[in-house]
Scaffold this motif. Structure first.
Motif, PDB file in Angstrom:
ATOM      1  N   SER A  49     -19.227   3.982  -1.985  1.00 25.92           N
ATOM      2  CA  SER A  49     -18.431   4.327  -0.961  1.00 25.92           C
ATOM      3  C   SER A  49     -17.546   5.675  -1.280  1.00 25.92           C
ATOM      4  N   LEU A  50     -17.559   6.246  -2.528  1.00 30.78           N
ATOM      5  CA  LEU A  50     -16.876   7.530  -2.839  1.00 30.78           C
ATOM      6  C   LEU A  50     -17.663   8.613  -2.090  1.00 30.78           C
ATOM      7  N   PRO A  51     -16.936   9.549  -1.822  1.00 29.21           N
ATOM      8  CA  PRO A  51     -17.534  10.818  -1.143  1.00 29.21           C
ATOM      9  C   PRO A  51     -18.788  11.489  -1.933  1.00 29.21           C
ATOM     10  N   SER A  83     -11.586  -4.542   2.099  1.00 30.04           N
ATOM     11  CA  SER A  83     -12.800  -4.119   2.658  1.00 30.04           C
ATOM     12  C   SER A  83     -13.881  -3.949   1.612  1.00 30.04           C
ATOM     13  N   ALA A  84     -15.110  -3.880   2.228  1.00 28.21           N
ATOM     14  CA  ALA A  84     -16.425  -3.728   1.451  1.00 28.21           C
ATOM     15  C   ALA A  84     -16.495  -2.350   0.552  1.00 28.21           C
ATOM     16  N   LYS A  85     -15.654  -1.422   1.031  1.00 26.71           N
ATOM     17  CA  LYS A  85     -15.961  -0.141   0.341  1.00 26.71           C
ATOM     18  C   LYS A  85     -15.067  -0.095  -1.015  1.00 26.71           C
ATOM     19  N   TYR A  86     -14.388  -1.386  -1.316  1.00 28.43           N
ATOM     20  CA  TYR A  86     -13.851  -1.582  -2.716  1.00 28.43           C
ATOM     21  C   TYR A  86     -14.500  -2.472  -3.478  1.00 28.43           C
ATOM     22  N   ASN A  87     -14.625  -2.441  -4.841  1.00 23.57           N
ATOM     23  CA  ASN A  87     -15.304  -3.177  -5.801  1.00 23.57           C
ATOM     24  C   ASN A  87     -14.558  -4.320  -6.277  1.00 23.57           C
TER      25      ASN A  87
END
Length: 100
Positions: free
Chosen positions: A92-94, A65-69
Motif C-alpha cells: 500500500s506504500l506509494p 483497513s486492509a492497507k495496514y499490516n
C-alpha cells in the motif's frame, strides 16, 4: 504518515493486565477489572476522601483497513498511556512508476 496510531489512557493499570488481540481485520483492546475477594475479612477496604482513578473494565474494537499490516503491530506503554502502532502494508506504500 505511513502508520495508524492509537493512544489509550490506562492510568493505574499494569500492562500485563491489558489484552491486545487482532482477529481478521479487527483490532481489540480490553481490560477486565479483577474481582475483589469478599471473604477476606482481615483486610478492610480503605476509606477514601477522594478517589481520582477508577479502574473500570473496558473492551474496545476497531475495523482496520486492509492497507495496514496488522501482523506488524507494535504496542508500548509509558506513564499510563498505551500506544498501539500499525504500519502500512508494503503493497500500500506509494511507489514510483517507471514510464516505458
Amino acid at each position: 504518515g505511513n502508520e495508524l496510531c492509537f493512544d489509550i489512557a490506562c492510568v493505574g493499570l499494569d500492562k500485563k493486565d491489558i489484552n491486545i488481540l487482532t482477529e481478521g481485520n479487527t483490532l481489540k483492546v480490553s481490560y477486565k477489572k479483577p474481582s475483589v475477594e469478599s471473604n477476606s475479612s482481615d483486610i478492610e477496604a480503605p476509606d477514601y476522601i477522594h478517589k481520582g482513578i477508577t479502574r473500570k473494565s473496558f473492551d474496545m474494537g476497531w475495523k482496520i483497513s486492509a492497507k495496514y499490516n496488522l501482523s506488524g503491530i507494535i504496542a508500548g506503554m509509558k506513564n499510563g498511556l498505551l500506544t498501539v502502532r500499525i504500519p502500512m502494508a508494503k503493497e500500500s506504500l506509494p511507489k514510483m512508476v517507471t514510464i516505458k
